[in-house]
Enzyme design. Structure first.
Site, short mmCIF file in Angstrom:
data_model
loop_
_atom_site.label_atom_id
_atom_site.label_comp_id
_atom_site.label_asym_id
_atom_site.label_seq_id
_atom_site.Cartn_x
_atom_site.Cartn_y
_atom_site.Cartn_z
N ILE A 22 0.84 -1.21 0.00
CA ILE A 22 0.00 0.00 0.00
C ILE A 22 0.87 1.26 0.00
O ILE A 22 0.57 2.24 -0.67
CB ILE A 22 -0.94 0.02 1.24
CG1 ILE A 22 -1.84 -1.23 1.26
CG2 ILE A 22 -1.77 1.30 1.30
CD1 ILE A 22 -2.80 -1.33 0.10
N ASP A 151 15.69 -11.65 7.37
CA ASP A 151 15.34 -13.01 6.94
C ASP A 151 16.47 -13.55 6.07
O ASP A 151 17.02 -12.81 5.24
CB ASP A 151 14.08 -13.01 6.04
CG ASP A 151 12.84 -12.55 6.77
OD1 ASP A 151 12.89 -12.44 8.00
OD2 ASP A 151 11.82 -12.29 6.08
N LYS A 193 13.00 1.46 19.41
CA LYS A 193 14.13 0.51 19.41
C LYS A 193 14.05 -0.54 18.30
O LYS A 193 15.04 -0.78 17.61
CB LYS A 193 14.24 -0.16 20.78
CG LYS A 193 15.55 -0.91 21.00
CD LYS A 193 16.75 0.01 21.15
CE LYS A 193 16.85 0.55 22.57
NZ LYS A 193 17.87 1.61 22.68
N PRO A 194 12.87 -1.18 18.08
CA PRO A 194 12.84 -2.18 17.01
C PRO A 194 13.24 -1.57 15.66
O PRO A 194 13.91 -2.23 14.85
CB PRO A 194 11.37 -2.65 16.99
CG PRO A 194 10.84 -2.31 18.34
CD PRO A 194 11.58 -1.08 18.79
N GLY A 357 -13.11 -20.60 -6.91
CA GLY A 357 -12.50 -21.59 -6.01
C GLY A 357 -12.14 -22.87 -6.72
O GLY A 357 -12.41 -23.04 -7.92
N CYS A 384 -16.45 -17.45 -11.97
CA CYS A 384 -15.65 -18.63 -12.26
C CYS A 384 -16.32 -19.89 -11.65
O CYS A 384 -17.33 -20.33 -12.17
CB CYS A 384 -14.21 -18.42 -11.80
SG CYS A 384 -13.06 -19.41 -12.74
N HIS A 510 -12.62 -13.46 -14.47
CA HIS A 510 -12.51 -12.75 -13.18
C HIS A 510 -12.58 -11.23 -13.37
O HIS A 510 -11.53 -10.58 -13.52
CB HIS A 510 -11.19 -13.12 -12.50
CG HIS A 510 -11.13 -14.53 -12.07
ND1 HIS A 510 -11.47 -14.93 -10.80
CD2 HIS A 510 -10.78 -15.66 -12.74
CE1 HIS A 510 -11.33 -16.25 -10.71
NE2 HIS A 510 -10.91 -16.70 -11.86
N GLU A 512 -13.09 -9.11 -11.21
CA GLU A 512 -12.53 -8.41 -10.04
C GLU A 512 -11.08 -7.99 -10.23
O GLU A 512 -10.61 -7.07 -9.57
CB GLU A 512 -12.69 -9.27 -8.78
CG GLU A 512 -11.79 -10.50 -8.66
CD GLU A 512 -12.33 -11.75 -9.35
OE1 GLU A 512 -13.16 -11.62 -10.28
OE2 GLU A 512 -11.90 -12.87 -8.99
N1 GLN Z 1 -12.03 -24.82 -10.26
C1 GLN Z 1 -12.64 -24.22 -11.40
C2 GLN Z 1 -11.83 -24.43 -12.67
O1 GLN Z 1 -10.67 -24.73 -12.62
C3 GLN Z 1 -12.88 -22.75 -11.16
C4 GLN Z 1 -11.64 -21.95 -11.05
C5 GLN Z 1 -11.85 -20.60 -10.41
O2 GLN Z 1 -12.86 -20.34 -9.78
N2 GLN Z 1 -10.86 -19.73 -10.52
O3 GLN Z 1 -12.35 -24.28 -13.73
#
Ligand code: GLN
Length: 545
Positions: A22, A151, A193-194, A357, A384, A510, A512
């Site tokens: 950010i 690190d 200090k950190p 997902g 999706c 997507h 978004e």
């Molecule tokens: N799992 C689903 C696919 O591979 C949807 C992928 C997602 O939602 N990005 O098509």
């Protein structure tokens, strides 16, 4: 040709999660608003080649660029703030660096030399840092170094920064160190200090921070700023306070008030101008002064983590501001949704988004949610996997194909209404092998999608392996779910709609990822508008009763 690109590095100290992304994006915004051509890139010290294979629990959302790179979610912030696309070159990991050095070694490029961290890995890092700078497209390149100084895995990056300062000249490279000033409530004091120690750690690697950006929950008094300047070897005006903000979109203005742009530009020998923040501030004004609010349910399986659906949440902020509405996003875990509790969980909502997902977990809850909103005329937006669930739900409950499924969840289903894409069938590697990046989509005239985009052909970003199975298209369309967006080359179904429903849209891509402050995504804007309409109608009905 002399390279006049200036480089700004952002390192982090004391703690992770201080918001380097950010700060980098806010500084970039300030510089962009003064007419500079700026880009931001992120170098991540982990060994994965990219975050595409990382679980959202580990690393939050995987952000996808137009050119199909699976990247860190900070790139999403860069695009949302700057309104310019990023690419594969904007996110590099240690895994990618090593992969390319090892490949060169195998090709004999090192001519019999022993391949070592210094100079081979550091050279590769330096080359990658300068790719965008050398393109001639940018005056300033901001590079965020992931992780925290000290690190083990960050060391080659810090070393590369140290070397670049000599290679490119001190006046062309500066380092901003972002640290935390903790507040000890028992002592009632802010502690420096950190920060002193983390600046010292950086110095042990030969890198002197030029600017300190100090994350704090309380105002930094003048004496503390002086103390930090003295002990950390920086100028007083280079100690910048970054106080907690109610929205990340306030941070550019906070940095402007603190003079971060001034001190940075002076050190780089560049002119400081008055930034044009008209558009940005107009957005903030709308965001902070909503006329009303709507409640949207976000149905997913990573809902306990803010970062997993970052781009969706930010898209709602942009779309809310555009509509002058506050969008309250209620996260609903699909694993705990079932036909018994669905009404209780969803009936009060003005709109429901079923999230993207992978895998089986929480699938049936998503299908139950789609059924409920379809039958109850609640605006629905499927992204999706969310779109795929809408197709399954429709096939099961409207077409009566009770065993309709996706081969992702049930490889042996007799009715794969969602199926693995043909080109995916021979792929076994998991990393970088999905259908990725921006692809064209033709919109059907007269459809909702067409009326929303007001364009015949759009380009949207993808990340999937499965698709709408064309074999079922005729049946599904005849029953009232229409394919309104198609890939012009393959005919792949990109958008489905139910015209009879007030607002029911599922997209295979997507949206978004491409919503920005300057350009809120039209689908999110339209969805929020539909939710508002639903709310008004609901109120009308309840008043009439
Ligand atoms: N799992 C689903 C696919 O591979 C949807 C992928 C997602 O939602 N990005 O098509």
């Amino acid at each position: 040709m002399t390279n006049t690109t200036k480089y700004i590095f952002v390192t982090g100290g004391v703690s992770s999660s201080l918001g380097k992304g950010i700060i980098a994006a806010s500084l970039a915004k300030l510089l962009q608003a003064q007419g500079y051509r700026v880009t931001i890139q992120k170098f991540d010290p982990y060994i994965n080649v990219d975050p595409g294979t990382l679980n959202p629990y580990e690393h939050g959302e995987c952000y996808v660029t137009e050119d199909g790179a699976e990247t860190d979610l900070d790139l999403g912030h860069y695009e949302r703030f700057l309104n310019t696309p990023t690419s594969q070159a904007n996110n590099v990991t240690t895994g990618r660096i090593y992969q390319s050095v090892i490949q060169k070694e195998r090709q004999g490029e090192f001519l019999g030399k022993t391949v070592q961290v210094i100079p081979h890995i550091t050279d590769e890092i330096k080359d990658r840092i300068q790719i965008l700078g050398n393109s001639g497209d940018f005056d300033i390149v901001i590079t965020e170094i992931g992780g925290t100084v000290g690190d083990i895995e960050s060391l080659p990056y810090i070393e590369a920064v140290r070397q670049l300062r000599w290679d490119l000249g001190q006046q062309n490279v500066i380092v901003i160190h972002l640290t935390l000033i903790p507040y000890l409530s028992a002592a009632g004091e802010l502690k420096t200090k950190p920060t002193q120690h983390s600046v010292k750690t950086l110095m042990e690697s030969g890198v002197q921070a030029d600017v300190l950006v100090c994350r704090t929950e309380h105002e930094l008094p003048y004496e503390l700023r002086r103390k930090l300047a003295l002990f950390c070897n920086v100028e007083e005006n280079a100690v910048i306070q970054s106080i907690d903000a109610s929205t990340i979109y306030d941070v550019p203005n906070f940095m402007l008030d603190e003079g971060l742009d001034k001190v940075v530009l002076k050190k780089l020998g560049l002119e400081c101008r008055t930034p044009d923040f008209k558009g940005w501030n107009a957005f903030l004004k709308r965001h902070k002064n909503p006329k009303t609010e709507v409640n949207i349910g976000l149905i997913g399986k990573y809902v306990e983590l803010q970062d997993s659906y970052k781009s969706i949440l930010e898209s709602f902020i942009h779309a809310g501001a555009e509509n002058e509405v506050k969008v309250n996003v209620e996260s609903i875990h699909s694993e705990y949704l079932n036909t018994d509790n669905i009404k209780l969980k969803l009936s009060h909502l003005d709109g429901v988004l079923v999230a993207p997902g992978f895998g089986e977990r929480g699938i049936e809850g998503k299908i139950d949610a789609v059924k409920y909103v379809r039958e109850n005329n609640i605006p629905f937006f499927g992204i999706c996997l969310g779109m795929q669930m809408a197709v399954i739900e429709f096939s099961r409950h409207v077409l009566g194909i009770a065993d309709a499924d996706s081969t992702e969840m049930n490889p042996d289903t007799p009715n794969p209404v969602i199926d693995l894409m043909e080109e995916q069938k021979s792929i076994t590697d998991k990393g970088g092998t999905m259908r990725l990046g921006a692809w064209s989509c033709d919109l059907k005239k007269g459809s909702k999608a067409y009326n929303i985009y007001k364009e015949e052909t759009i380009k949207e970003r993808h990340r999937h392996r499965y698709e709408f199975n064309g074999v079922y298209r005729e049946q599904i369309e005849a029953a009232g779910m229409i394919a309104t967006g198609l890939n012009p080359d393959t005919g792949l179904v990109e958008i489905i709609e139910i015209p009879e429903h007030p607002w029911f849209i599922g997209v295979q891509y997507h949206p978004e990822y491409s919503s920005t402050v300057a350009r809120p995504h039209p689908l999110f804007v339209a969805f929020v508008k539909a939710a508002l309409k639903h709310k008004t109608k609901k109120k009308g009905v309840s008043m009439a009763q």
